[in-house]
Design an enzyme around this catalytic site. Structure first.
Site, PDB file in Angstrom:
ATOM      1  N   LEU A 285      30.091  64.979  88.843  1.00  0.00           N
ATOM      2  CA  LEU A 285      29.830  64.026  89.914  1.00  0.00           C
ATOM      3  C   LEU A 285      30.271  64.583  91.266  1.00  0.00           C
ATOM      4  O   LEU A 285      31.321  65.215  91.378  1.00  0.00           O
ATOM      5  CB  LEU A 285      30.556  62.708  89.639  1.00  0.00           C
ATOM      6  CG  LEU A 285      30.220  61.988  88.333  1.00  0.00           C
ATOM      7  CD1 LEU A 285      30.932  60.642  88.285  1.00  0.00           C
ATOM      8  CD2 LEU A 285      28.723  61.806  88.175  1.00  0.00           C
TER       9      LEU A 285
ATOM     10  N   GLY B 144      31.005  65.379  84.707  1.00  0.00           N
ATOM     11  CA  GLY B 144      29.658  64.839  84.634  1.00  0.00           C
ATOM     12  C   GLY B 144      28.648  65.825  84.088  1.00  0.00           C
ATOM     13  O   GLY B 144      27.647  65.420  83.491  1.00  0.00           O
TER      14      GLY B 144
ATOM     15  N   ASN C 290      37.096  66.718  82.074  1.00  0.00           N
ATOM     16  CA  ASN C 290      38.404  67.084  82.640  1.00  0.00           C
ATOM     17  C   ASN C 290      38.844  66.176  83.782  1.00  0.00           C
ATOM     18  O   ASN C 290      39.619  66.577  84.651  1.00  0.00           O
ATOM     19  CB  ASN C 290      38.367  68.536  83.126  1.00  0.00           C
ATOM     20  CG  ASN C 290      37.428  68.735  84.307  1.00  0.00           C
ATOM     21  OD1 ASN C 290      36.382  68.095  84.383  1.00  0.00           O
ATOM     22  ND2 ASN C 290      37.785  69.609  85.221  1.00  0.00           N
ATOM     23  N   GLU C 291      38.343  64.951  83.800  1.00  0.00           N
ATOM     24  CA  GLU C 291      38.609  64.047  84.918  1.00  0.00           C
ATOM     25  C   GLU C 291      40.085  63.873  85.237  1.00  0.00           C
ATOM     26  O   GLU C 291      40.469  63.774  86.416  1.00  0.00           O
ATOM     27  CB  GLU C 291      37.973  62.671  84.641  1.00  0.00           C
ATOM     28  CG  GLU C 291      36.480  62.600  84.922  1.00  0.00           C
ATOM     29  CD  GLU C 291      35.624  63.156  83.795  1.00  0.00           C
ATOM     30  OE1 GLU C 291      34.393  63.035  83.855  1.00  0.00           O
ATOM     31  OE2 GLU C 291      36.198  63.733  82.843  1.00  0.00           O
TER      32      GLU C 291
END
Length: 278
Positions: free
Chosen positions: A84, A129, A152-153
């Site tokens: 994202l 994303g 891996n946010e």
């Protein structure tokens, strides 16, 4: 009716229809009736509203053209998608945030529910994303190299939405997915294959495309109706969850992303990126 057109005419019209949006999505096709959809937003295929809308439109149009399958990949040499676009979430109005998140929801629902075989040729880095896009395809082929993939946010101070997490749990298993999500782990190609995040490894992009085509053509003797119904049944729960909870999911995103500490973290991340480029 499309049925009265020749296949070559359909392909020609499809090619012309994407000329205007070639900077975001590139679509090619072969004589076997397989369309290759390449994300083409330098430098990293970060998913902004425009790219998500272009991807959504291209997938819908390809299905209307009665192609036999789709390969999702990237026109960039070492990146599938960086995930994202942080710029879409930092210092934006609520209206802008809403349009972005709805574009993501809509693009995912289309991708996840494509009724013809779809495979991802992951030709480079695929975090967050980007990993979601790959997970949403039926089959995943990862090019070997110094690349990685994963949700891996948390490494960025973010949290993967529930519908991201569900796909991860289904692919990795509950315990492995929980640890990976909490740690924001990224997996190299060999690790990704071992844990079931991808289905095959390829020596290069050309080889990955071939393996994806092999997957798609492997259904040539499988009746479409039975395959389609089975896919709908398998994916019905996840699709229905987001369709029913779109407004709730949007509200959670808006509440969370507008928190001062989250905005501060996003702003810091962008500043660090700019410093790194200098």
């Amino acid at each position: 009716m499309l049925a009265v057109r020749t296949f070559n005419t359909i392909r020609s019209s499809l090619s012309r229809s994407y000329t205007a949006s070639a900077k975001l999505i590139e679509v090619t096709h072969d004589d076997a009736g397989i369309a290759t959809v390449s994300m083409a937003r330098p430098p990293s295929n970060s998913l902004n509203k425009e790219l998500l809308n272009a991807l959504n439109t291209s997938l819908i149009d390809i299905q209307k053209q009665k192609y036999k399958g789709i390969i999702l990949t990237s026109s960039l040499p070492t990146i599938f998608s960086a995930g994202l676009d942080i710029m879409e979430m930092c210092n934006k109005t609520e209206e802008q945030l809403t349009e972005f998140w709805q574009a993501l929801q809509d693009a995912w629902l289309t991708l996840y529910n494509v009724d013809i075989p779809i495979a991802a040729a992951i030709n480079g880095f695929s975090p967050a994303g980007g990993c979601l896009l790959a997970l949403s395809c039926e089959y995943r082929v990862f090019v070997e190299g110094k690349y990685n993939i994963g949700l891996n946010e948390t490494q960025l101070g973010l949290a993967a939405p529930e519908w991201f997490q569900t796909l991860y749990v289904e692919a990795l298993g509950p315990r492995r997915a929980e640890l990976a999500l909490l740690r924001g782990t990224l997996f190299n190609p060999k690790e990704a294959l071992e844990i079931g995040l991808v289905d095959e490894l390829a020596s290069d992009k050309e080889n990955a495309l071939k393996r994806c085509k092999d997957y798609i053509t492997g259904f040539k003797n499988v009746p479409f109706e039975g395959r389609q119904k089975t896919k709908v049944d398998l994916r019905k729960r996840n699709s229905l969850w987001l369709k029913v909870n779109k407004s709730v999911d949007l509200k959670h995103f808006l509440t969370w992303v507008q928190l001062p500490q989250v905005q501060a973290g996003l702003d810091l991340y962008i500043k660090n990126l700019k410093k790194a480029k200098k």
